[in-house]
Write a protein that holds these residues in place. Structure first.
Motif, PDB file in Angstrom:
ATOM      1  N   ILE A  58      56.535  45.087  37.850  1.00 33.92           N
ATOM      2  CA  ILE A  58      55.657  43.947  37.555  1.00 33.92           C
ATOM      3  C   ILE A  58      56.033  42.748  38.418  1.00 33.92           C
ATOM      4  O   ILE A  58      55.175  42.059  38.977  1.00 33.92           O
ATOM      5  CB  ILE A  58      55.740  43.579  36.061  1.00 33.92           C
ATOM      6  N   ARG A  59      57.340  42.483  38.548  1.00 34.94           N
ATOM      7  CA  ARG A  59      57.779  41.357  39.352  1.00 34.94           C
ATOM      8  C   ARG A  59      57.438  41.566  40.827  1.00 34.94           C
ATOM      9  O   ARG A  59      57.064  40.621  41.529  1.00 34.94           O
ATOM     10  CB  ARG A  59      59.292  41.158  39.194  1.00 34.94           C
ATOM     11  N   ALA A  60      57.538  42.788  41.307  1.00 27.86           N
ATOM     12  CA  ALA A  60      57.190  43.069  42.699  1.00 27.86           C
ATOM     13  C   ALA A  60      55.705  42.814  42.941  1.00 27.86           C
ATOM     14  O   ALA A  60      55.320  42.218  43.961  1.00 27.86           O
ATOM     15  CB  ALA A  60      57.549  44.508  43.051  1.00 27.86           C
ATOM     16  N   GLU A 108      51.231  39.279  44.932  1.00 26.22           N
ATOM     17  CA  GLU A 108      50.063  38.444  44.660  1.00 26.22           C
ATOM     18  C   GLU A 108      50.314  36.999  45.095  1.00 26.22           C
ATOM     19  O   GLU A 108      49.440  36.348  45.680  1.00 26.22           O
ATOM     20  CB  GLU A 108      49.719  38.494  43.171  1.00 26.22           C
ATOM     21  N   ILE A 109      51.521  36.492  44.838  1.00 27.14           N
ATOM     22  CA  ILE A 109      51.854  35.121  45.244  1.00 27.14           C
ATOM     23  C   ILE A 109      51.880  35.018  46.768  1.00 27.14           C
ATOM     24  O   ILE A 109      51.476  33.997  47.340  1.00 27.14           O
ATOM     25  CB  ILE A 109      53.195  34.692  44.622  1.00 27.14           C
ATOM     26  N   ASP A 123      49.758  32.428  48.984  1.00 32.02           N
ATOM     27  CA  ASP A 123      50.337  31.561  50.008  1.00 32.02           C
ATOM     28  C   ASP A 123      49.691  31.788  51.375  1.00 32.02           C
ATOM     29  O   ASP A 123      49.588  30.855  52.186  1.00 32.02           O
ATOM     30  CB  ASP A 123      51.849  31.786  50.098  1.00 32.02           C
ATOM     31  N   ARG A 124      49.254  33.018  51.642  1.00 26.52           N
ATOM     32  CA  ARG A 124      48.536  33.262  52.896  1.00 26.52           C
ATOM     33  C   ARG A 124      47.210  32.518  52.905  1.00 26.52           C
ATOM     34  O   ARG A 124      46.806  31.965  53.934  1.00 26.52           O
ATOM     35  CB  ARG A 124      48.301  34.768  53.078  1.00 26.52           C
ATOM     36  N   ARG A 125      46.536  32.516  51.767  1.00 22.99           N
ATOM     37  CA  ARG A 125      45.278  31.761  51.683  1.00 22.99           C
ATOM     38  C   ARG A 125      45.531  30.268  51.871  1.00 22.99           C
ATOM     39  O   ARG A 125      44.747  29.565  52.520  1.00 22.99           O
ATOM     40  CB  ARG A 125      44.580  32.024  50.345  1.00 22.99           C
ATOM     41  N   ALA A 182      49.185  31.272  37.035  1.00 19.21           N
ATOM     42  CA  ALA A 182      48.428  32.331  36.375  1.00 19.21           C
ATOM     43  C   ALA A 182      49.062  33.700  36.632  1.00 19.21           C
ATOM     44  O   ALA A 182      49.110  34.555  35.733  1.00 19.21           O
ATOM     45  CB  ALA A 182      46.979  32.313  36.850  1.00 19.21           C
ATOM     46  N   VAL A 183      49.541  33.917  37.862  1.00 15.96           N
ATOM     47  CA  VAL A 183      50.195  35.190  38.185  1.00 15.96           C
ATOM     48  C   VAL A 183      51.457  35.374  37.336  1.00 15.96           C
ATOM     49  O   VAL A 183      51.696  36.443  36.760  1.00 15.96           O
ATOM     50  CB  VAL A 183      50.538  35.264  39.687  1.00 15.96           C
ATOM     51  N   HIS A 184      52.266  34.324  37.253  1.00 10.67           N
ATOM     52  CA  HIS A 184      53.484  34.401  36.450  1.00 10.67           C
ATOM     53  C   HIS A 184      53.158  34.636  34.971  1.00 10.67           C
ATOM     54  O   HIS A 184      53.797  35.461  34.300  1.00 10.67           O
ATOM     55  CB  HIS A 184      54.308  33.120  36.592  1.00 10.67           C
ATOM     56  N   ALA A 185      52.153  33.922  34.478  1.00  7.01           N
ATOM     57  CA  ALA A 185      51.795  34.072  33.063  1.00  7.01           C
ATOM     58  C   ALA A 185      51.303  35.489  32.778  1.00  7.01           C
ATOM     59  O   ALA A 185      51.624  36.076  31.739  1.00  7.01           O
ATOM     60  CB  ALA A 185      50.724  33.051  32.690  1.00  7.01           C
TER      61      ALA A 185
END
Length: 277
Positions: free
Chosen positions: A49-51, A56-57, A61-63, A167-170
Motif C-alpha cells: 500500500i505504501r509503495a 501516486e504521489i 509531483d510530475r503533474r 487524499a492519497v495518504h488518507a
C-alpha cells in the motif's frame, strides 16, 4: 500488486475497504504469526500500500512539475511581449540634438499666439507619439498583470498538490485500517497483534518548503521584478515626469497632456469681468 492497483483505481471507497478487509482475514489465516505480532515488522500488505501511495504521489509531483514548466513558459512569453513593446522606436522622443518645441506655456508663446509650421508639425508628431505610448503602456500593463496572476496560479497548484497528496495518504490509511480489522477478525491470536505496525503512520511532507515550490516562486518572481524594473526605466525615458508608474490596482495610468496652449492674457473670466473697469 495487481490487486492493490485495482484498489487504487476504484472510485468506491466502501468497496475497496471491504476488499482490503477480506484480504486481511485471508492473510491472517495463511501468513506466519510473526508477520502480525512484531510492531517493528511491516506486513507485506502495508508495504504494498505504501509503495502504491508513493507511486501516486510521484505522479502528482510530475503533474506539478509540468504545471511549473507551463507557467514559466507563459511568464517568459509575457516578458518577451513587454520587452518588444518597450523597445518600440515609435514611442521614443526624437533625439536630434535640438530642444523640444515649446509647449505654449512660456511667456513667448503668450505674447505670440502664432506658431511656425515646423513647430506645428512637431506638436502633431508628439501628440501621435503619446497616443502610441498610451497604447503600448496599456499592453505592457496587461502583460505585467498576467505575470503577476501566474504567481497566484502557482500557489494554487501547490495547494492542489497538497490536497491530492493528503487524499492519497488518507486513502492508504483507510485501506491499511480495513486490512488490519480483517487481520484482527481472522487471526486466532489477535490479542498479540500490536496497536501499530511499522509504516502504519506516515508523516505528510510540507510542499511549501520543498525545492520545487521555492524555485517556482523565485523564478516567476524574478521575471516579474525584471519587467517591473524595465517598465519603470521606460516610463522615465518616453515621457519623463509625465507617465506615472502603474498604481497597485493594476489600472493603466493616463498620460498627462501638458502641451495644450494656455489662453492669452485678457481672455479669462476674471479679466473679462475686470476689463470694463
Amino acid at each position: 500488486m495487481a490487486f492493490l492497483s485495482r484498489l487504487f483505481k476504484r472510485a468506491d471507497p466502501p468497496a475497496e475497504r471491504e476488499e482490503a478487509h477480506r484480504r486481511g482475514m485471508r492473510d491472517a489465516r495463511e501468513h506466519p504469526l510473526s508477520e502480525f505480532t512484531d510492531p517493528d515488522f511491516q506486513p507485506a500488505y502495508v508495504t504494498e500500500i505504501r509503495a502504491l501511495a508513493r507511486e501516486e504521489i510521484t505522479r502528482v509531483d510530475r503533474r506539478l512539475a509540468a504545471t511549473r514548466t507551463a507557467l514559466l513558459e507563459r511568464a517568459l512569453g509575457e516578458r518577451e511581449t513587454i520587452l518588444r513593446e518597450l523597445g518600440r522606436a515609435d514611442t521614443r522622443p526624437p533625439v536630434n540634438g535640438h530642444a523640444r518645441p515649446p509647449s505654449g506655456d512660456g511667456p513667448a508663446s503668450a505674447a505670440d499666439p502664432f506658431i511656425s509650421i515646423a513647430e506645428s508639425r512637431a506638436r502633431r508628431e508628439e501628440a501621435r507619439r503619446r497616443v502610441l505610448v498610451e497604447e503600448s503602456n496599456a499592453g505592457v500593463q496587461r502583460s505585467r498583470a498576467r505575470i503577476e496572476h501566474l504567481t497566484q496560479e502557482w500557489e494554487s497548484a501547490l495547494i492542489e498538490r497538497d490536497h491530492e497528496v493528503e487524499a492519497v495518504h488518507a486513502r492508504a490509511e483507510r485501506l491499511i485500517a480495513a486490512y488490519k480489522s480483517g487481520v484482527l477478525r481472522g487471526h486466532p491470536r489477535k490479542e498479540e497483534i500490536p496497536s501499530l505496525w511499522k509504516g502504519e503512520v506516515v508523516a505528510m511532507d510540507a510542499t511549501g518548503d520543498r525545492p520545487a515550490a521555492v524555485s517556482g516562486r523565485e523564478e516567476i518572481g524574478r521575471i516579474l521584478r525584471e519587467v517591473e524594473a524595465r517598465i519603470e526605466v521606460w516610463h522615465a525615458e518616453v515621457l519623463p515626469r509625465e507617465l506615472p508608474a502603474a498604481p497597485e490596482t493594476g489600472t493603466t495610468p493616463e498620460l498627462t497632456r501638458q502641451d495644450a496652449p494656455k489662453p492669452p492674457p485678457g481672455d479669462g473670466p476674471g479679466d473679462a469681468a475686470g476689463g470694463g473697469g
